[in-house]
Design an enzyme around this catalytic site. Structure first.
Site, PDB file in Angstrom:
ATOM      1  CB  SER A 549      -0.993  -0.772   1.172  1.00 32.45           C
ATOM      2  OG  SER A 549      -1.903   1.106   0.966  1.00 32.45           O
ATOM      3  CG  ASP A 634      -7.069  -1.784  -3.223  1.00 31.39           C
ATOM      4  OD1 ASP A 634      -7.345  -1.276  -2.380  1.00 31.39           O
ATOM      5  OD2 ASP A 634      -5.623  -2.186  -3.356  1.00 31.39           O
ATOM      6  CG  HIS A 669      -5.756  -2.230   0.270  1.00 32.78           C
ATOM      7  ND1 HIS A 669      -4.282  -1.735  -0.733  1.00 32.78           N
ATOM      8  CD2 HIS A 669      -5.040  -2.570   1.497  1.00 32.78           C
ATOM      9  CE1 HIS A 669      -4.293  -0.948  -0.145  1.00 32.78           C
ATOM     10  NE2 HIS A 669      -4.082  -0.958   0.761  1.00 32.78           N
TER      11      HIS A 669
END
Length: 693
Positions: A549, A634, A669
């Protein structure tokens, strides 16, 4: 070692340059169109990348299976969480061998106390609340994001989705006795609180940008909800919560730097929020309830690490009525606070390590919990009961499995409740945990936590994985991981770079790695890599990097800046296209991120962000072996960021190293949602790193 020339079927996607203009600067984005997942050619490209990844990794299938089985062998597949008491019931979670998801149960308090005394640590049965395996059956992704039981113990409101998104959940309410759901179903709920009447819920809803912006109240029998609060500032998100004393429902609205709180009476009839303190820029506060007074956590730009005040309940908005209980300290950050009838528990961070300090409700010192290891972490779990005389905390270090303890507030003693069981031949004494320091570009010492086998020869030849994050003030605590042992047992050194942008050394550590100081995060990581080489742990031909991330942004930035330092890298769901994303306020989460990265509509911030954005700074040079992952659903980092990054890098890199895109076409995610599928993802990434050698 694999190389690109061994696999000639490299995916190709046609560039369609898009001219982007902003503040007098023109940029060509050849892969802007890849953001449209309704375009069949985009999906075809992603599937081609996945097929290529499968082809390249085919030779490592046996290694992947070996890694998967190793990790699995260390996990207790049939397990049970230690029960937690709430309003007359003990709640616990079970996992079963071969099943992807947990099952949630509860046990009535009196019956539990009887059965637990006869079979400690092994209560079976109980009242079934949710069998997540059954709920997820036939679904390619499923997230069960938790539940909240009504005060009368009859209903359970729960959150779930079938997309793997971290931001878009459905709320359903289950009748616990019948096991059936009520007709009410709400979409996009991000938080929930039960009123004490057990008939009214307060909840927050997300908008089209996934920002939690509105609070509603609704009796379960009402055809329509009542709007009780709306947050109009797009930098702020709001949520609801219950309080330990059960008198109030709190509404909290906050950005990353500023907060504001309101309260409602918890009877279920209140629809008019009452303000505690008006928001003030760069001031964060929170109210903690007590029957006799309020406790106020408070921090501003001059007191970044936070402090605690008390105030009479009727006069909390009057600053003159506040009494300082815990003063601000430059070297100690307040991480969390638990307030009980007679005690206060403080989780504090000093010199990168956590400790728990106990005070009486009037502020007198009466205990401290800490450990002597050079690197470890403690997390305060607290207690849900206002009258509690015990609290729980979790301890672990890189070579010590996670242990749950109960601390007696009156006696000042701890007892072990549950220790993570690790299978195989694992022994903590086989490993060394230590802390090293790197000197950053500006002379700042940066901590590195290290794990390696005791019998490892440190002659500079050890393969080393350096992990980093460095954003949002999130500390990278050195906790135990069963999976990382599969690398360490193969002679790897595992290193955790606690770079600026996190809060490992206090809130100022965070401030020094954001906005116009964001590059410190990247140069700190580079300094950690150089220190590992200089101190004789590894060499550039054996050093690898990983981050996810915002940590993926870190990986993208450092391999642009110093590709010569790293042999291979894994960028998990990486935030790569910083400027274009931050200029699009229709995308999820963008405006709230202005207080982390800056607003690119400001010329200074625009040029600064452009100077480090990984996608914008790709150029013709040699790069390490790279594995980039993404998720089609995501909600945090949209799938097109890793896809565009890989497409552009393929057209520019001058090396013969492997570049792979691994896109999860069913999830978001966090990748695969089932626990066994998640282990396979980890084994895949580790196999990539090992195969690169």
């Amino acid at each position: 070692m694999f190389k690109q020339s061994d696999f000639p079927n490299v995916p190709h996607v046609e560039p369609h340059p898009e001219l982007l203009r902003h503040l007098g600067v023109e940029r060509q984005d050849p892969y802007f169109y890849l953001r449209d997942k309704s375009n069949p050619s985009v999906i075809n490209y992603l599937e081609a990348e996945n097929a290529y990844t499968e082809e390249v990794m085919q030779e490592s299938k046996e290694l992947q299976e070996q890694l998967y089985n190793e990790i699995l062998s260390r996990i207790k597949e049939d397990d049970q969480s230690y029960p937690t008491l709430r309003r007359g019931y003990y709640y616990y979670t079970c996992t079963e061998k071969g099943k992807q998801y947990p099952t949630h149960y509860r046990y009535e308090e009196e019956a539990f106390n009887r059965d637990w005394s006869e079979r400690p640590h092994a209560v079976s049965g109980g009242e079934l609340l949710f069998d997540v395996n059954q709920m997820a059956e036939g679904k390619s992704a499923f997230i069960f994001a938790g539940y909240a039981v009504s005060p009368d113990n009859k209903l359970a409101a729960y959150f779930s989705n079938e997309t793997g998104s971290y931001a878009e959940f459905s709320l359903r309410i289950r009748d616990i006795k019948s096991g059936k759901d009520l007709p009410l179903q709400l979409e996009g709920v991000s938080s929930l609180a039960w009123a004490e009447d057990s008939e009214t819920i307060y909840y927050s809803l997300i908008d089209e940008t996934l920002r939690s912006s509105r609070i509603f109240a609704q009796r379960l029998t009402d055809p329509e909800p009542t709007l009780v609060y709306e947050e109009l500032d797009t930098r702020f998100s709001c949520s609801v919560s219950e309080t330990k004393t059960r008198e109030f429902i709190f509404i909290t609205t906050s950005s990353s730097t500023t907060s504001e709180e309101y309260y409602l009476w918890s009877s279920g009839e209140d629809r008019e929020p009452k303000l505690f303190l008006s928001r003030e820029r760069d001031v964060r506060y929170s109210i903690l309830t007590h029957k006799d007074r309020f406790y106020i956590y408070y921090r501003d730009k001059e007191h970044l690490n936070g402090m605690v005040y008390t105030a009479p309940q009727a006069h909390v908005s009057d600053r003159l009525s506040w009494t300082l209980l815990v003063p601000h300290r430059e070297d100690v950050r307040l991480d969390s606070i638990g307030v009980y009838e007679d005690y206060i528990a403080l989780e504090e961070r000093r010199n990168g390590l956590t400790e728990i300090r106990i005070l009486t409700s009037l502020g007198e010192e009466c205990g401290k919990i800490h450990f002597p290891e050079p690197v470890y972490t403690i997390s305060l779990r607290g207690n849900s009961h206002y009258e509690a005389t015990t609290i729980r905390y979790v301890y672990s270090s890189m070579n010590r499995p996670t242990s749950l303890y109960e601390y007696d507030l009156t006696k000042g003693t701890s007892r072990l409740l549950k220790e993570q069981e690790v299978g195989g031949s694992f022994s903590p004494e086989d490993y060394i945990v230590e802390r090293q320091w790197a000197e950053a570009e500006d002379g700042t010492p940066v901590p590195i936590a290290l794990l390696y086998r005791r019998d490892l020869v440190l002659d500079g030849s050890a393969p080393t994985l350096l992990y980093g994050y460095g954003s949002y003030g999130i500390a990278m605590d050195a906790h135990f991981s069963v999976s990382i042992l599969s690398l360490v047992d193969r002679g790897f050194v595992y290193a955790l770079a606690q770079v600026r942008g996190g809060s490992d050394l206090g809130e100022a550590w965070y401030e020094e790695g954001k906005f116009l100081k964001k590059r410190n995060t990247f140069t700190d990581f580079i300094a950690c890599a150089e220190a590992l080489i200089q101190k004789g742990y590894t060499s550039p031909s054996r050093l690898m990097a990983m981050g996810g991330s915002a940590g993926g942004l870190l990986i993208g930035a450092v391999v642009n800046m110093r590709p010569d330092l790293f042999h291979a890298a894994v960028a998990q769901v990486p935030f790569m296209d910083v400027v274009t994303t931050m200029l699009d306020d229709t995308l999820p989460l963008t405006t709230g991120e202005y207080e982390e990265w800056g607003n690119p509509n400001d010329e200074e911030y625009f040029h600064y962000m452009l100077s480090y954005s990984p996608y914008d700074n790709l150029r013709a040079q040699d790069y390490p072996h790279l594995l980039v992952t993404g998720g089609l659903n995501d909600s945090q980092v949209l799938f097109h960021e890793p896809a565009k990054y890989v497409a552009k890098l393929r057209s520019l890199k001058t090396d013969d190293h492997i570049l792979l895109l691994h896109m999860n076409m069913d999830s978001g995610h966090g990748g695969a949602t089932g626990r066994y599928d998640g282990i396979r993802d980890t084994a895949f990434e580790y196999a990539f790193l090992i195969s690169s050698l």
